[in-house]
Motif scaffolding. Sequence first.
Motif, mmCIF file in Angstrom:
data_model
loop_
_atom_site.group_PDB
_atom_site.id
_atom_site.type_symbol
_atom_site.label_atom_id
_atom_site.label_comp_id
_atom_site.label_asym_id
_atom_site.label_seq_id
_atom_site.Cartn_x
_atom_site.Cartn_y
_atom_site.Cartn_z
ATOM 1 N N LYS A 139 12.523 12.143 -20.734
ATOM 2 C CA LYS A 139 11.440 11.425 -21.406
ATOM 3 C C LYS A 139 11.434 11.711 -22.902
ATOM 4 N N THR B 298 11.739 8.291 -17.326
ATOM 5 C CA THR B 298 11.524 7.598 -18.596
ATOM 6 C C THR B 298 10.168 6.909 -18.642
ATOM 7 N N GLU B 299 9.558 6.692 -17.482
ATOM 8 C CA GLU B 299 8.216 6.103 -17.440
ATOM 9 C C GLU B 299 7.171 7.218 -17.391
ATOM 10 N N VAL B 300 7.157 7.982 -16.314
ATOM 11 C CA VAL B 300 6.252 9.138 -16.203
ATOM 12 C C VAL B 300 7.011 10.259 -15.493
ATOM 13 N N ASP C 201 11.879 -2.856 -5.859
ATOM 14 C CA ASP C 201 12.167 -1.530 -6.418
ATOM 15 C C ASP C 201 13.508 -0.985 -5.932
ATOM 16 N N GLN D 270 5.163 6.901 -7.804
ATOM 17 C CA GLN D 270 4.942 5.492 -7.480
ATOM 18 C C GLN D 270 5.264 5.286 -6.003
ATOM 19 N N THR E 211 2.558 10.207 -11.884
ATOM 20 C CA THR E 211 4.012 10.340 -11.867
ATOM 21 C C THR E 211 4.605 9.577 -10.692
ATOM 22 N N ARG F 156 -4.535 8.795 -16.809
ATOM 23 C CA ARG F 156 -3.194 8.295 -17.091
ATOM 24 C C ARG F 156 -2.538 7.815 -15.798
ATOM 25 N N PRO F 157 -1.469 7.016 -15.917
ATOM 26 C CA PRO F 157 -0.719 6.632 -14.711
ATOM 27 C C PRO F 157 -0.144 7.877 -14.051
ATOM 28 N N VAL G 150 10.127 7.800 -11.946
ATOM 29 C CA VAL G 150 11.109 7.424 -12.959
ATOM 30 C C VAL G 150 10.784 8.219 -14.220
#
Length: 276
Positions: free
Chosen positions: A210, A105-107, A93, A87, A85, A82-83, A103
């Motif tokens: 999330k 809401t993304e991970v 950005d 970044q 957490t 999976r991606p 982020v």
Amino acid sequence: MANSSNNRRKFMATTLQSVGLTALGGLLWSGYTDEAKASPLVLRPPGALKEDEFLKACIKCGLCAEACVNRDTNKNRDGSKRPGTLQMAKGGDHHMIGTPFFVPTEVPCYMCDDIPCVPVCPSGALNEASVTDKEGELDINLARMGLAVVHKESCIAFWGIQCDACYRACPLMDEAITLEYQKNERTGKHAFLLPIVHSDVCTGCGLCEKACVTEKPAIFILPREYSTGKAGDHYVKGWDKKDQLRAGKRKLDQIETKTKRSEEAPADYLNTEVEY
């Protein structure tokens, strides 16, 4: 002579162009760094130092993000990766390029027990001691990445609709988020189940954000510097014996709580306009 003059002109033109480009690059980079530093609402990895100190200490190596995405638990049911957490900030950005952030809401942060992102940090930007318990073991529950904040006007639980998505998603259920039962006076026979965040326990992992079911999350994570207030050291909790120790050697009956306003009747100052 003509060739010599042309060479000098070319040399001067090239020099001026180089100086101009260098100055322009400096101005652009300065403007970018000012913009990045002016965007403080960024969530850092567990153990991160305060933002100013973090930006000075982080060497932008990316080892924390690499450890995050490569952790053994970061797999889907079919075994695919999976991606991660974390970044690494890039242009656009609005964060300092090359620094780690996440982020929810993304991970969100999945609260790994071994906190793989922290021990690999070579510069101390992620302070391992801050997430180490008294026994010397890493404890992700000590992380303070941010703090969950509930927007009551958009949280459907405050509308009377039964929802406990954030409560169920919280890895510290009944500790970081609890449900407060209140009678629904409108119906007289139903109850509100209201999510209450406890700042002394919340790690800021973002799993609640999330999980939120509203179109835009009604519970969200903010850096603690921007989501908490401070009462002031001169206030003491009279019911808390430990907090009373902040009064020092002064006896409790000698602590002054009266001011000139105390001499006035409440009706005299409560009915007046704001004093500037």
